[in-house]
Write a protein that holds these residues in place. Structure first.
Motif, mmCIF file in Angstrom:
data_model
loop_
_atom_site.group_PDB
_atom_site.id
_atom_site.type_symbol
_atom_site.label_atom_id
_atom_site.label_comp_id
_atom_site.label_asym_id
_atom_site.label_seq_id
_atom_site.Cartn_x
_atom_site.Cartn_y
_atom_site.Cartn_z
ATOM 1 N N VAL A 45 27.570 31.818 -25.859
ATOM 2 C CA VAL A 45 27.188 30.794 -26.834
ATOM 3 C C VAL A 45 27.958 30.999 -28.132
ATOM 4 O O VAL A 45 28.387 32.102 -28.444
ATOM 5 C CB VAL A 45 25.663 30.820 -27.137
ATOM 6 C CG1 VAL A 45 24.867 30.475 -25.894
ATOM 7 C CG2 VAL A 45 25.218 32.148 -27.711
ATOM 8 N N ASP A 46 28.101 29.916 -28.865
ATOM 9 C CA ASP A 46 28.669 29.978 -30.204
ATOM 10 C C ASP A 46 27.525 30.333 -31.152
ATOM 11 O O ASP A 46 26.415 29.815 -30.989
ATOM 12 C CB ASP A 46 29.260 28.609 -30.552
ATOM 13 C CG ASP A 46 29.969 28.616 -31.888
ATOM 14 O OD1 ASP A 46 29.256 28.540 -32.923
ATOM 15 O OD2 ASP A 46 31.201 28.696 -31.906
ATOM 16 N N GLU A 49 25.226 27.524 -32.382
ATOM 17 C CA GLU A 49 24.433 26.688 -31.473
ATOM 18 C C GLU A 49 22.937 26.812 -31.778
ATOM 19 O O GLU A 49 22.457 27.861 -32.192
ATOM 20 C CB GLU A 49 24.694 27.079 -30.020
ATOM 21 C CG GLU A 49 26.041 26.630 -29.510
ATOM 22 C CD GLU A 49 26.250 26.954 -28.047
ATOM 23 O OE1 GLU A 49 25.365 26.671 -27.225
ATOM 24 O OE2 GLU A 49 27.314 27.517 -27.741
#
Length: 127
Positions: A45-46, A49
């Motif tokens: 994930v970033d 997010e």
């Protein structure tokens, strides 16, 4: 065949501690910016997010871009004793659903508002 008994409480704690230790800062018993970056990469994930913010809420993290050991361990236990990135990633739909549910959204909103403030000044903080 003998039934397989679930892992003991101490075994689960050791697994979650080892999960935390993979990301913790070498000079502090917390996961800080570098560890959070590695944690997010491993989770796929970033850091920007929504699920990352929802995870911080689930862990009841006190500050942005950091997890204290107790926050991380207690959060993993609340999620059903997750102790690796695959198990945690599998909980993402539940975490997001909980954060956006009509019964919990107000709590989530209040948390995010306070979470985004600098503790010393009370002003908005951007990492």
């Amino acid at each position: 065949a003998l039934p397989i008994s679930p892992p003991s409480e101490s075994t689960m704690r050791a697994r979650i501690d080892a999960f935390f230790d993979r990301y913790k800062d070498p000079d502090d018993d917390r996961i800080l910016a570098d560890g959070m970056e590695r944690f997010c990469v491993d989770l796929g994930v970033d850091p920007t997010e929504f699920v990352v913010l929802a995870l911080a809420w689930t862990f009841d993290a006190d500050e942005m871009c950091a997890f204290a050991r107790a926050e991380f361990v207690d959060g993993c236990r609340r999620l059903g004793n997750v102790y690796d990135t695959g198990m945690l990633r599998a909980k993402f739909p539940d975490i997001e659903r909980e954060a956006t549910s009509s019964s919990r959204f107000r709590d989530f909103y209040r948390y995010t508002f306070g979470f985004g403030l600098d503790k010393a000044s009370g002003q908005p903080a951007l990492p």
